[in-house]
Design an enzyme around this catalytic site. Structure first.
Site, mmCIF file in Angstrom:
data_model
loop_
_atom_site.group_PDB
_atom_site.id
_atom_site.type_symbol
_atom_site.label_atom_id
_atom_site.label_comp_id
_atom_site.label_asym_id
_atom_site.label_seq_id
_atom_site.Cartn_x
_atom_site.Cartn_y
_atom_site.Cartn_z
ATOM 1 N N HIS A 482 -11.153 6.650 6.151
ATOM 2 C CA HIS A 482 -11.834 7.340 5.047
ATOM 3 C C HIS A 482 -11.786 8.845 5.279
ATOM 4 O O HIS A 482 -12.817 9.515 5.271
ATOM 5 C CB HIS A 482 -13.283 6.844 4.946
ATOM 6 C CG HIS A 482 -13.384 5.370 4.655
ATOM 7 N ND1 HIS A 482 -14.482 4.618 4.986
ATOM 8 C CD2 HIS A 482 -12.515 4.531 4.051
ATOM 9 C CE1 HIS A 482 -14.276 3.351 4.606
ATOM 10 N NE2 HIS A 482 -13.094 3.280 4.035
HETATM 11 C C1 LIG Z 1 -6.045 0.587 5.060
HETATM 12 C C2 LIG Z 1 -7.031 1.366 4.233
HETATM 13 C C3 LIG Z 1 -8.179 0.738 3.781
HETATM 14 C C4 LIG Z 1 -9.102 1.438 3.007
HETATM 15 N N1 LIG Z 1 -10.158 0.764 2.444
HETATM 16 C C5 LIG Z 1 -10.913 1.385 1.506
HETATM 17 C C6 LIG Z 1 -11.856 0.654 0.746
HETATM 18 O O1 LIG Z 1 -11.997 -0.568 0.865
HETATM 19 N N2 LIG Z 1 -12.604 1.340 -0.161
HETATM 20 C C7 LIG Z 1 -12.468 2.686 -0.340
HETATM 21 O O2 LIG Z 1 -13.203 3.246 -1.143
HETATM 22 N N3 LIG Z 1 -11.571 3.385 0.352
HETATM 23 C C8 LIG Z 1 -10.771 2.760 1.239
HETATM 24 N N4 LIG Z 1 -9.794 3.462 1.890
HETATM 25 C C9 LIG Z 1 -9.688 4.915 1.629
HETATM 26 C C10 LIG Z 1 -9.103 5.241 0.268
HETATM 27 O O3 LIG Z 1 -8.006 4.411 -0.018
HETATM 28 C C11 LIG Z 1 -8.728 6.723 0.268
HETATM 29 O O4 LIG Z 1 -9.891 7.481 0.426
HETATM 30 C C12 LIG Z 1 -8.048 7.155 -1.019
HETATM 31 O O5 LIG Z 1 -6.888 6.402 -1.263
HETATM 32 C C13 LIG Z 1 -7.713 8.632 -0.962
HETATM 33 O O6 LIG Z 1 -7.044 9.005 -2.140
HETATM 34 P P1 LIG Z 1 -6.142 10.306 -2.199
HETATM 35 O O7 LIG Z 1 -5.668 10.411 -3.604
HETATM 36 O O8 LIG Z 1 -6.884 11.434 -1.612
HETATM 37 O O9 LIG Z 1 -4.907 10.065 -1.213
HETATM 38 P P2 LIG Z 1 -3.937 8.835 -0.938
HETATM 39 O O10 LIG Z 1 -4.520 7.565 -1.378
HETATM 40 O O11 LIG Z 1 -3.510 8.967 0.474
HETATM 41 O O12 LIG Z 1 -2.675 9.129 -1.888
HETATM 42 C C14 LIG Z 1 -1.751 10.132 -1.614
HETATM 43 C C15 LIG Z 1 -0.453 9.834 -2.328
HETATM 44 O O13 LIG Z 1 0.435 10.913 -2.129
HETATM 45 C C16 LIG Z 1 1.712 10.427 -1.738
HETATM 46 N N5 LIG Z 1 2.334 11.467 -0.911
HETATM 47 C C17 LIG Z 1 2.007 11.864 0.334
HETATM 48 N N6 LIG Z 1 2.799 12.862 0.728
HETATM 49 C C18 LIG Z 1 3.634 13.117 -0.290
HETATM 50 C C19 LIG Z 1 4.677 14.050 -0.484
HETATM 51 N N7 LIG Z 1 5.015 14.912 0.469
HETATM 52 N N8 LIG Z 1 5.354 14.022 -1.659
HETATM 53 C C20 LIG Z 1 5.023 13.125 -2.631
HETATM 54 N N9 LIG Z 1 4.057 12.216 -2.487
HETATM 55 C C21 LIG Z 1 3.353 12.229 -1.346
HETATM 56 C C22 LIG Z 1 1.404 9.153 -0.992
HETATM 57 O O14 LIG Z 1 2.536 8.311 -0.965
HETATM 58 C C23 LIG Z 1 0.255 8.588 -1.804
HETATM 59 O O15 LIG Z 1 0.720 7.841 -2.898
HETATM 60 C C24 LIG Z 1 -8.868 2.805 2.704
HETATM 61 C C25 LIG Z 1 -7.721 3.433 3.157
HETATM 62 C C26 LIG Z 1 -6.789 2.724 3.900
HETATM 63 C C27 LIG Z 1 -5.548 3.413 4.353
#
Ligand SMILES: Cc1cc2nc3c(=O)[nH]c(=O)nc-3n(C[C@H](O)[C@H](O)[C@H](O)COP(=O)(O)OP(=O)(O)OC[C@H]3O[C@@H](n4cnc5c(N)ncnc54)[C@H](O)[C@@H]3O)c2cc1C
Ligand SMILES: *[C@@H]1O[C@H](CO)[C@@H](O)[C@H](O)[C@H]1NC(C)=O
Ligand SMILES: *[C@@H]1O[C@H](CO)[C@@H](O)[C@H](O)[C@H]1NC(C)=O
Ligand SMILES: *[C@@H]1O[C@H](CO)[C@@H](O)[C@H](O)[C@H]1NC(C)=O
Ligand SMILES: *[C@@H]1O[C@H](CO)[C@@H](O)[C@H](O)[C@H]1NC(C)=O
Ligand SMILES: *[C@@H]1O[C@H](CO)[C@@H](O)[C@H](O)[C@H]1NC(C)=O
Ligand SMILES: *[C@@H]1O[C@H](CO)[C@@H](O)[C@H](O)[C@H]1NC(C)=O
Ligand SMILES: CC(=O)N[C@H]1CO[C@H](CO)[C@@H](O)[C@@H]1O
Length: 555
Positions: A482
């Site tokens: 997280h």
């Molecule tokens: C295994 C796991 C279990 C989890 N369980 C939960 C849960 O049950 N409930 C909950 O609320 N949260 C959970 N989380 C946390 C939650 O998923 C994250 O907080 C959330 O996904 C964050 O969203 P974000 O948009 O900040 O980033 P991310 O979800 O990390 O998305 C970032 C995106 O950017 C893309 N990306 C990265 N670098 C580049 C680049 N250079 N160029 C183009 N694209 C790129 C990635 O491929 C990804 O698609 C979990 C996370 C994981 C990994």
């Protein structure tokens, strides 16, 4: 559409246009695409999809770039299961906590960061544990004015309208595979804990427990890939480009002119912004810092200042919930016949469960957590921290309690970048302070006291009723995945002494005109629960601010 001349970057025109970090830095971007965009969003995770859709619905031209490939069946994902060829492993709620055991999901994880995150369309939202925890009102206390609870409430309402989550995922109205729920409700019964519906009372986070709210809709995994992306894709002015890794924002002093990207074959290209356009970094809390470093924005250590970067505390404030996996044995013979489906049974389901799934019901439509509980801990010094425990069964006759330290934790890590472009922990973010450790010990002691109580139905698996707090610590801990805070949002401009913020109240990177960060990176401090829902609230709220900037300019 006008043709843009090829951009040759073989020599840097000025120091400030030069890429900064070796390894990830360019030395061969040759071509530039012909289209110009109002918004280029880097990363199609929960935050990136939400902002891109909100921009697209205004009619602006939007390019959403994602380094990974398709995920769910609806997006073209091909990892279907043997028993149903119209759903992928990412669609099935019961596979959420098993994905690390499924080789077909190996390509879904990011390989260049110090922890787990999804590098696939949907990011974490298609690989995570499906816990849909609405933020508590106080989770916005560390945000600046304009982002407090009352300010974000409309953004939250917009999110829940599309992506409500559910405390009862099975369409037939039944809960399946409830061994952990039955055991724990009995264990907690003598101590005044209260059962709540967490979707109705998101602030009830002290001595409360509930059937978890799952990010499930119609028996399948919900989330932005299902609830936002199709709305964007219906617009001609929106384009999603998969298998495209963003390397950096291309900038001349404070002005961003485009992004440099790399396709699956490794060839690089510059994609340009239209006049007045904006670049949004939404690559996640452990990857967005890489994009900032590569764009010449970061700490002196990470930028190796000879390249004239812009100083900013990128990566400095990274935080995460540490998670302890505590196994408790069921001691009550009356409960010893409670069984739970095994991983093998989920992966090779019975004909009955497959038929139920086709109706949106049954054990396959549920996430894997069976009971969530929250406890507020007050330390000796008055400091308040929260514990969240996510409970399920991995072996019959046991309960696996994933106890995590959440809001109030004051440990801070630092994320850096290596010469080969991978990010790493300069300092890890877990349990660095005595206060954080004290809160965990207090919770451990409470659970041990309950286990020794007259009506207890559990004992700790290692040491039984003689187990001590030290025995619980001995099991070690893991990241709860997280991560937040690596590019925090705030009014205390991090370029100045004592400042800690990387982005301002409009989510704009300090010192730039048109570079923004919208993802979990900007969240200044740990939320009380899992981080997906709050990240999407932040994205809804940030989209409001960024769109308002455009309106302001028009006036
Ligand atoms: C295994 C796991 C279990 C989890 N369980 C939960 C849960 O049950 N409930 C909950 O609320 N949260 C959970 N989380 C946390 C939650 O998923 C994250 O907080 C959330 O996904 C964050 O969203 P974000 O948009 O900040 O980033 P991310 O979800 O990390 O998305 C970032 C995106 O950017 C893309 N990306 C990265 N670098 C580049 C680049 N250079 N160029 C183009 N694209 C790129 C990635 O491929 C990804 O698609 C979990 C996370 C994981 C990994
Ligand atoms: C960038 O900033 C430098 C130093 O302030 C200045 O000399 C230069 O003209 C600027 N370049 C552009 C293209 O604005
Ligand atoms: C478990 O045992 C109880 C009695 O102790 C009984 O009522 C119940 O039906 C049993 N459950 C199963 C699944 O066998
Ligand atoms: C629990 O026991 C049942 C009945 O014997 C069995 O089908 C199931 O696979 C077991 N579950 C686990 C998690 O081992
Ligand atoms: C596969 O799952 C989908 C979605 O739940 C369902 O509509 C369909 O009927 C299922 N197909 C089979 C063969 O079970
Ligand atoms: C990057 O460097 C680190 C440390 O030297 C190393 O452990 C890692 O395997 C490298 N990763 C890649 C993708 O080269
Ligand atoms: C708990 O159960 C496990 C597996 O059945 C067993 O190995 C362990 O010894 C038990 N612990 C105690 C304290 O009885
Ligand atoms: C403002 C600034 O830091 N300028 C530096 C840019 O890099 C050159 C060479 O590395 C230095 O000499 C400047 O002082």
């Amino acid at each position: 559409m006008p043709r843009i001349p090829m951009l040759l970057l073989s020599s840097c025109l000025s120091t400030l246009q030069c890429p900064v970090v070796s390894g990830q830095a360019t030395n061969g971007a040759t071509a530039s695409s012909e289209a110009l965009y109002d918004y280029i969003v880097a990363g199609a995770g929960p935050a990136g999809i939400v902002v891109a859709q909100r921009f697209a619905e205004t009619g602006a031209s939007v390019l959403l770039l994602e380094r990974g490939g398709p995920s769910t069946f609806a997006t073209g994902g091909t990892e279907t299961v043997p028993w149903n060829d119209t759903v992928t492993i990412y669609d099935i709620p019961a596979y959420s906590h098993q994905l690390n055991l499924i080789p077909a999901a190996d390509g879904a994880w990011c390989s260049d960061i110090p922890g787990l995150a999804g590098c696939i369309l949907g990011g974490g939202s298609v690989v995570n544990g499906l816990q849909w925890v609405k933020p508590a009102t106080w989770d916005f206390d560390d945000f600046p004015a304009g982002w407090k609870w009352d300010d974000v409430a409309p953004a939250e309402a917009r999110l829940y309208e599309r992506n409500p989550g559910t405390s009862l995922p099975s369409a037939d109205g039944r809960y399946y595979d409830q061994a952990a729920y039955q055991v724990l409700t009995k264990q907690l019964a003598p101590y005044g804990w209260r059962e709540v519906d967490t979707l109705v009372e998101p602030d009830a986070k002290d001595m409360t427990y509930f059937h978890p709210a799952d990010n499930v809709l119609g028996g399948l995994r919900a989330g932005p890939v299902r609830t936002y992306l199709p709305l964007a894709e219906a617009k001609e002015n929106f384009k999603l480009q998969l298998n495209t890794k963003v390397i950096r924002a291309v900038r001349t002093n404070a002005t961003i002119t485009g992004v440099e990207v790399e396709d699956a074959s490794g060839s690089r290209q510059i994609i340009r912004l239209a006049q007045g356009g904006k670049v949004i970094l939404s690559a996640g809390a452990m990857s967005t810092p890489r994009l900032l470093f590569n764009s010449g924005i970061g700490t002196t250590e990470q930028l190796r200042m000879s390249r004239n970067g812009s100083i900013s505390p990128v990566g400095k404030n990274i935080q995460d919930h540490p998670m302890f996996r505590l196994v408790w044995n069921v001691t009550d013979p009356a409960l010893s016949n409670l069984t739970s489906l095994s991983t093998a049974q989920y992966l090779n389901p019975s004909a009955e469960d497959v038929a139920l799934f086709a109706q949106g019901s049954g054990p396959l439509t549920q996430g894997n957590i069976r009971l969530n509980l929250w406890q507020k801990i007050t330390n000796q010094d008055g400091g308040i921290r929260f514990i969240e425990a996510m409970n399920f069964v991995r072996a019959n006759g046991t309960v696996l309690m994933g106890a995590t330290l959440t809001r109030g934790a004051d440990s801070r890590g630092e994320l850096g970048i290596r010469p080969n472009g991978t990010t790493y922990f300069v300092r890890d973010p877990w349990l660095q302070t005595a206060g954080d450790r004290e809160a965990v010990s207090t919770f451990f002691q409470l659970m041990l006291d309950y286990a020794r109580g007259p009506e207890s139905v559990l004992e700790y698996s290692r040491g039984g009723h003689g187990a001590t707090v030290e025995d619980l610590w001995a099991g070690g801990f893991d990241s709860a995945r997280h991560f937040v805070g690596s590019a925090r949002l705030g009014t205390d401009d991090g370029r100045k002494a004592g400042g800690s913020a990387v982005v301002d109240v409009d989510a704009r990177v300090y010192g730039t005109e048109n570079l923004f960060v919208v993802d979990a990176s900007v969240i200044p401090s740990l939320p009380t629960g899992n981080s997906m829902a709050i990240t999407m609230v932040v994205a809804e709220r940030a989209a409001e601010s960024i769109l308002a900037l455009r309106e302001k300019k028009k006036e």
